[in-house]
Design a protein around this motif. Structure first.
Motif, PDB file in Angstrom:
ATOM      1  N   SER A 119       0.849  -1.193   0.000  1.00 59.62           N
ATOM      2  CA  SER A 119       0.000   0.000   0.000  1.00 59.62           C
ATOM      3  C   SER A 119       0.880   1.237   0.000  1.00 59.62           C
ATOM      4  CB  SER A 119      -0.913   0.041   1.229  1.00 59.62           C
ATOM      5  OG  SER A 119      -0.139   0.213   2.409  1.00 59.62           O
ATOM      6  N   GLY A 120       0.318   2.346  -0.442  1.00 57.39           N
ATOM      7  CA  GLY A 120       1.045   3.607  -0.433  1.00 57.39           C
ATOM      8  C   GLY A 120       0.421   4.587  -1.405  1.00 57.39           C
ATOM      9  N   LEU A 121       0.656   5.854  -1.146  1.00 64.67           N
ATOM     10  CA  LEU A 121       0.157   6.922  -2.019  1.00 64.67           C
ATOM     11  C   LEU A 121       1.289   7.909  -2.258  1.00 64.67           C
ATOM     12  CD1 LEU A 121      -2.037   8.611  -3.472  1.00 64.67           C
ATOM     13  CD2 LEU A 121      -2.590   9.614  -1.232  1.00 64.67           C
ATOM     14  N   ILE A 122       1.533   8.229  -3.535  1.00 65.93           N
ATOM     15  CA  ILE A 122       2.545   9.216  -3.904  1.00 65.93           C
ATOM     16  C   ILE A 122       1.845  10.367  -4.610  1.00 65.93           C
ATOM     17  CG2 ILE A 122       4.592   9.656  -5.306  1.00 65.93           C
ATOM     18  CD1 ILE A 122       5.224   6.608  -4.956  1.00 65.93           C
ATOM     19  N   ILE A 123       2.033  11.562  -4.069  1.00 70.03           N
ATOM     20  CA  ILE A 123       1.416  12.767  -4.627  1.00 70.03           C
ATOM     21  C   ILE A 123       2.524  13.661  -5.162  1.00 70.03           C
ATOM     22  CG2 ILE A 123       0.026  14.812  -4.145  1.00 70.03           C
ATOM     23  CD1 ILE A 123      -1.275  13.254  -1.836  1.00 70.03           C
ATOM     24  N   ASN A 124       2.530  13.881  -6.467  1.00 75.12           N
ATOM     25  CA  ASN A 124       3.530  14.747  -7.088  1.00 75.12           C
ATOM     26  C   ASN A 124       2.950  16.148  -7.268  1.00 75.12           C
ATOM     27  OD1 ASN A 124       5.514  12.707  -7.389  1.00 75.12           O
ATOM     28  ND2 ASN A 124       4.445  11.929  -9.185  1.00 75.12           N
ATOM     29  N   VAL A 125       3.561  17.122  -6.624  1.00 73.90           N
ATOM     30  CA  VAL A 125       3.110  18.506  -6.750  1.00 73.90           C
ATOM     31  C   VAL A 125       3.746  19.094  -8.003  1.00 73.90           C
ATOM     32  CG1 VAL A 125       3.058  20.788  -5.692  1.00 73.90           C
ATOM     33  CG2 VAL A 125       2.824  18.744  -4.258  1.00 73.90           C
ATOM     34  N   THR A 126       2.934  19.398  -8.976  1.00 74.89           N
ATOM     35  CA  THR A 126       3.421  19.916 -10.256  1.00 74.89           C
ATOM     36  C   THR A 126       3.055  21.402 -10.362  1.00 74.89           C
ATOM     37  OG1 THR A 126       1.412  19.121 -11.365  1.00 74.89           O
ATOM     38  CG2 THR A 126       3.321  17.641 -11.319  1.00 74.89           C
ATOM     39  N   SER A 127       2.372  21.796 -11.401  1.00 74.71           N
ATOM     40  CA  SER A 127       1.977  23.195 -11.566  1.00 74.71           C
ATOM     41  C   SER A 127       1.024  23.313 -12.738  1.00 74.71           C
ATOM     42  CB  SER A 127       3.202  24.076 -11.818  1.00 74.71           C
ATOM     43  OG  SER A 127       2.813  25.413 -12.128  1.00 74.71           O
ATOM     44  N   ILE A 128       0.097  24.249 -12.634  1.00 77.46           N
ATOM     45  CA  ILE A 128      -0.756  24.551 -13.784  1.00 77.46           C
ATOM     46  C   ILE A 128       0.102  25.024 -14.954  1.00 77.46           C
ATOM     47  CG2 ILE A 128      -2.471  26.235 -14.610  1.00 77.46           C
ATOM     48  CD1 ILE A 128      -4.002  25.795 -12.014  1.00 77.46           C
ATOM     49  N   ALA A 129       1.259  25.618 -14.653  1.00 78.75           N
ATOM     50  CA  ALA A 129       2.186  26.045 -15.712  1.00 78.75           C
ATOM     51  C   ALA A 129       2.715  24.860 -16.503  1.00 78.75           C
ATOM     52  CB  ALA A 129       3.354  26.827 -15.102  1.00 78.75           C
ATOM     53  N   GLY A 130       2.629  23.639 -15.929  1.00 81.89           N
ATOM     54  CA  GLY A 130       3.096  22.454 -16.624  1.00 81.89           C
ATOM     55  C   GLY A 130       2.184  21.982 -17.736  1.00 81.89           C
ATOM     56  N   TYR A 131       1.028  22.631 -17.878  1.00 87.65           N
ATOM     57  CA  TYR A 131       0.078  22.242 -18.919  1.00 87.65           C
ATOM     58  C   TYR A 131       0.236  23.087 -20.188  1.00 87.65           C
ATOM     59  CZ  TYR A 131      -2.532  19.183 -15.792  1.00 87.65           C
ATOM     60  OH  TYR A 131      -2.898  18.157 -14.957  1.00 87.65           O
ATOM     61  N   MET A 132       1.139  24.068 -20.152  1.00 90.02           N
ATOM     62  CA  MET A 132       1.285  24.965 -21.300  1.00 90.02           C
ATOM     63  C   MET A 132       2.687  25.581 -21.289  1.00 90.02           C
ATOM     64  SD  MET A 132      -1.230  27.720 -19.501  1.00 90.02           S
ATOM     65  CE  MET A 132      -2.187  26.332 -18.862  1.00 90.02           C
ATOM     66  N   GLY A 133       3.181  25.912 -22.462  1.00 86.73           N
ATOM     67  CA  GLY A 133       4.470  26.589 -22.533  1.00 86.73           C
ATOM     68  C   GLY A 133       4.284  28.073 -22.334  1.00 86.73           C
ATOM     69  N   LEU A 134       4.747  28.596 -21.195  1.00 89.20           N
ATOM     70  CA  LEU A 134       4.556  30.011 -20.879  1.00 89.20           C
ATOM     71  C   LEU A 134       5.798  30.824 -21.224  1.00 89.20           C
ATOM     72  CD1 LEU A 134       2.748  29.698 -17.424  1.00 89.20           C
ATOM     73  CD2 LEU A 134       1.737  30.124 -19.669  1.00 89.20           C
ATOM     74  N   PRO A 135       5.637  32.000 -21.789  1.00 97.77           N
ATOM     75  CA  PRO A 135       6.795  32.809 -22.160  1.00 97.77           C
ATOM     76  C   PRO A 135       7.629  33.187 -20.944  1.00 97.77           C
ATOM     77  CG  PRO A 135       4.768  34.114 -22.251  1.00 97.77           C
ATOM     78  CD  PRO A 135       4.356  32.688 -22.060  1.00 97.77           C
ATOM     79  N   TYR A 136       8.920  33.013 -21.086  1.00 95.44           N
ATOM     80  CA  TYR A 136       9.904  33.306 -20.042  1.00 95.44           C
ATOM     81  C   TYR A 136       9.779  32.403 -18.820  1.00 95.44           C
ATOM     82  CZ  TYR A 136      10.327  37.241 -23.144  1.00 95.44           C
ATOM     83  OH  TYR A 136      10.490  37.999 -24.284  1.00 95.44           O
ATOM     84  N   ARG A 137       8.970  31.373 -18.931  1.00 97.59           N
ATOM     85  CA  ARG A 137       8.890  30.313 -17.914  1.00 97.59           C
ATOM     86  C   ARG A 137       8.940  28.948 -18.586  1.00 97.59           C
ATOM     87  NH1 ARG A 137       3.921  31.168 -13.930  1.00 97.59           N
ATOM     88  NH2 ARG A 137       5.075  29.664 -12.680  1.00 97.59           N
ATOM     89  N   GLY A 138       9.478  28.907 -19.781  1.00100.06           N
ATOM     90  CA  GLY A 138       9.436  27.686 -20.590  1.00100.06           C
ATOM     91  C   GLY A 138      10.110  26.492 -19.943  1.00100.06           C
ATOM     92  N   ILE A 139      11.246  26.705 -19.277  1.00 97.86           N
ATOM     93  CA  ILE A 139      11.957  25.588 -18.658  1.00 97.86           C
ATOM     94  C   ILE A 139      11.182  25.079 -17.447  1.00 97.86           C
ATOM     95  CG2 ILE A 139      14.126  24.848 -17.594  1.00 97.86           C
ATOM     96  CD1 ILE A 139      14.206  25.493 -20.636  1.00 97.86           C
ATOM     97  N   TYR A 140      10.588  25.992 -16.684  1.00 91.96           N
ATOM     98  CA  TYR A 140       9.752  25.589 -15.548  1.00 91.96           C
ATOM     99  C   TYR A 140       8.546  24.790 -16.039  1.00 91.96           C
ATOM    100  CZ  TYR A 140       6.840  25.965 -11.349  1.00 91.96           C
ATOM    101  OH  TYR A 140       6.050  25.678 -10.263  1.00 91.96           O
ATOM    102  N   SER A 141       7.876  25.291 -17.072  1.00 90.91           N
ATOM    103  CA  SER A 141       6.737  24.576 -17.647  1.00 90.91           C
ATOM    104  C   SER A 141       7.153  23.179 -18.094  1.00 90.91           C
ATOM    105  CB  SER A 141       6.168  25.351 -18.845  1.00 90.91           C
ATOM    106  OG  SER A 141       5.522  26.536 -18.443  1.00 90.91           O
TER     107      SER A 141
END
Length: 267
Positions: free
Chosen positions: A121-143
């Motif tokens: 048993s176990g649960l793994i929760i990965n905290v990502t970002s809404i920015a990870g759903y789109m390529g944002l200008p000047y945040r492209g590497i973070y996205s």
């Protein structure tokens, strides 16, 4: 028996808020930090862990197992921001960013899986970002780093299904934390062709974080997920307009959506 929860990056921001909330709810919570000695007043124990140093990961997991003999929930929250024109961000900074936001979380997952398989048993929760759903200008590497973690979670869930280990993503929008202070900023160069556009976008991004929601909202969402027998693959937590942006990306033609982003960032 109270569940044992490990939160990477649990000493500040969203991780700290999650840890305090779960502690109040009766969970046995442990956070992590590269410098745990700085957080002696924390409401839950802080263990030493640097997601970029594999040895500290294994030491942290062993230390936790020595205390509790189990790990029920891993919250992969540790992460950093990065901004700048992609052309002007040094390659080493890009690699370092992925080491923290993508490869680091994968190493922590690898470290807890043997124990979770043993428990069945176990649960793994990965905290990502809404920015990870789109390529944002000047945040492209973070996205890109957050988007990569979103996708790898989809694959990992299927690989872990037979072991009764659950995995999910939680993508927050903008919350009032200190993430802006800790991220890598490519400098706004006087002779850069991106000087005006990047400078203005940087101010806009900082404003979004400063006016962000209370991170307790994220903590409440995590609590609900932990108490969900079969978590969904993706969760989004944030302003309505931020969550709507993901829906619009699915339904709008690419160039229409791109124009919407250009208008938003005044580019």
């Amino acid at each position: 028996m109270s569940k044992v929860v490990l939160i990477t990056g649990g000493s500040s921001g969203i991780g700290k808020s999650i840890g305090e909330y779960l502690t109040e709810k009766g969970f046995r919570v442990y956070g992590t930090s590269r410098s745990p000695e700085r957080y002696t007043s924390s409401k839950f124990p802080i263990l030493k862990l640097d997601v970029k140093e594999v040895e500290t990961i294994s030491d942290c997991i062993q230390s936790l197992l020595d205390r509790e003999d189990r790990i029920d929930v891993l919250i992969n929250n540790a992460g950093v921001g990065i901004t700048g024109p992609i052309e002007e961000i040094p390659l080493q900074e890009m690699k370092s960013h992925f080491d923290t936001n993508f490869f680091g979380p994968l190493e922590v997952i690898k470290a807890v899986l043997p124990q979770m398989r043993k428990q069945q048993s176990g649960l793994i929760i990965n905290v990502t970002s809404i920015a990870g759903y789109m390529g944002l200008p000047y945040r492209g590497i973070y996205s890109a780093s957050k988007g990569a973690l979103e996708l790898v979670t989809e694959a990992y869930r299927m690989e872990l299904k037979s072991f009764n280990i659950k995995m999910t993503n939680v993508a927050p929008g903008d919350f009032a934390t200190n993430i802006a202070a800790g991220r890598f900023h490519a400098p706004v160069k006087e002779n850069s062709p991106y000087k005006t556009a990047y400078g203005n976008t940087l101010k806009l991004m900082d404003t979004h974080v400063d006016s962000g929601k209370d991170p307790k909202i994220m903590a409440e969402a995590i609590f609900k997920i932990i108490n969900t027998p079969e978590p969904k693959i993706h969760y989004k937590v944030g302003e309505f307009i931020q969550k709507l942006s993901i829906v619009l990306k699915r339904v709008l033609p690419d160039k229409v959506y791109e124009r919407m982003l250009l208008n938003h960032y005044k580019l």
